[in-house]
Enzyme design. Structure first.
Site, mmCIF file in Angstrom:
data_model
loop_
_atom_site.group_PDB
_atom_site.id
_atom_site.type_symbol
_atom_site.label_atom_id
_atom_site.label_comp_id
_atom_site.label_asym_id
_atom_site.label_seq_id
_atom_site.Cartn_x
_atom_site.Cartn_y
_atom_site.Cartn_z
ATOM 1 N N HIS A 9 43.891 40.333 48.787
ATOM 2 C CA HIS A 9 43.043 39.293 49.374
ATOM 3 C C HIS A 9 43.478 37.891 48.947
ATOM 4 O O HIS A 9 44.229 37.714 47.968
ATOM 5 C CB HIS A 9 41.579 39.498 48.983
ATOM 6 C CG HIS A 9 41.339 39.409 47.494
ATOM 7 N ND1 HIS A 9 41.272 38.214 46.822
ATOM 8 C CD2 HIS A 9 41.159 40.370 46.552
ATOM 9 C CE1 HIS A 9 41.059 38.421 45.544
ATOM 10 N NE2 HIS A 9 40.996 39.740 45.344
ATOM 11 N N GLY A 10 42.988 36.877 49.651
ATOM 12 C CA GLY A 10 43.262 35.484 49.307
ATOM 13 C C GLY A 10 42.492 35.029 48.070
ATOM 14 O O GLY A 10 41.650 35.757 47.518
ATOM 15 N N GLN A 11 42.770 33.815 47.664
ATOM 16 C CA GLN A 11 42.197 33.273 46.432
ATOM 17 C C GLN A 11 40.686 33.029 46.550
ATOM 18 O O GLN A 11 40.180 32.644 47.602
ATOM 19 C CB GLN A 11 42.888 31.958 46.081
ATOM 20 C CG GLN A 11 42.486 31.395 44.712
ATOM 21 C CD GLN A 11 43.067 30.017 44.473
ATOM 22 O OE1 GLN A 11 42.531 29.012 44.911
ATOM 23 N NE2 GLN A 11 44.203 29.971 43.774
ATOM 24 N N ASN A 15 39.014 33.557 40.931
ATOM 25 C CA ASN A 15 40.447 33.665 40.625
ATOM 26 C C ASN A 15 40.918 32.391 39.948
ATOM 27 O O ASN A 15 41.630 32.423 38.938
ATOM 28 C CB ASN A 15 41.271 33.853 41.903
ATOM 29 C CG ASN A 15 41.205 35.245 42.484
ATOM 30 O OD1 ASN A 15 41.321 35.409 43.703
ATOM 31 N ND2 ASN A 15 41.028 36.271 41.664
ATOM 32 N N GLU A 82 37.868 46.672 44.095
ATOM 33 C CA GLU A 82 38.470 46.442 42.782
ATOM 34 C C GLU A 82 37.785 47.334 41.741
ATOM 35 O O GLU A 82 36.694 47.876 41.987
ATOM 36 C CB GLU A 82 38.305 44.960 42.403
ATOM 37 C CG GLU A 82 38.918 44.538 41.075
ATOM 38 C CD GLU A 82 40.430 44.762 41.010
ATOM 39 O OE1 GLU A 82 40.823 45.940 40.808
ATOM 40 O OE2 GLU A 82 41.181 43.781 41.130
#
Length: 202
Positions: A9-11, A15, A82
């Site tokens: 996935h993107g930031q 993160n 996750e």
């Protein structure tokens, strides 16, 4: 041949702040949205038959950007989440080290032996995530499928696929929106690409 294109996935803001996310549903930040659009543009020329994602919004939104280029819906798979970081979720490395002295070090050196307070083990993550991957592959013979998941999840999937000990999970780097390609020949997986983020530099 069945091709599996696995994307992180993107930031997110967490993160950026180096907070442990786990099952916490943290959305993409502005940079993460741009990264998702960039990886979607990169994959727009591929012939994609299906798109799957973790049901956490950071993965789902990344997958949505990709799926939109192909007129596909995103199939949600909670087993692709996750690892559950339990009591560590929302905390930084420093905060966890202060509250659980010595325990966090095991995350990096011997994750195979780590028991996260209120969370999952890496064995549990590997079992649920790799079982989900095998179901997806079995459902799409001779097709190309996108799977959007999380750094730790992808690491354990690759460990399982390559028969690598879980203590080496962090040796498999996964940047935000990194692309990995796994080709299955007669059910036998071959890793063709790993942690490729060239779309973020173009």
């Amino acid at each position: 041949m069945t091709r599996l294109i696995v994307v992180r996935h993107g930031q997110t803001l967490w993160n950026l702040e180096r907070k442990y996310q786990g099952h916490s549903d943290i959305a993409l930040n502005d940079k993460g949205l741009r990264q998702a659009e960039a990886v979607a543009a990169r994959l727009s020329e591929e012939t994609i038959d299906a798109v799957y994602a973790s049901d956490l919004s950071r993965a789902f939104k990344t997958a949505e950007c990709i799926a939109a280029k192909h007129g596909l819906k995103v199939n949600l798979v909670p087993e692709l989440r996750e690892i559950k970081f339990g009591d560590w979720e929302g905390l930084t490395y420093e905060q966890i080290s202060d509250r659980w002295p010595g325990l966090l070090g095991k995350l990096w050196t011997t994750p195979d032996e780590l028991e996260i307070p209120g969370g999952e083990t890496f064995h549990q993550l590997k079992e649920r995530a790799y079982a989900a991957i095998k179901k997806i592959v079995d459902a799409h013979p001779e097709q190309t499928v996108i799977v959007v998941a999380h750094g730790g999840t992808i690491g354990t999937i690759l460990c399982a696929m390559l028969d690598i000990h879980l203590n080496h999970v962090w040796s498999i780097k996964q940047d935000n929106t990194a692309v990995n390609i796994i080709d299955y020949y007669d059910g036998r997986p071959t890793l063709s690409l790993i942690n490729c983020s060239r779309h973020l530099k173009e």
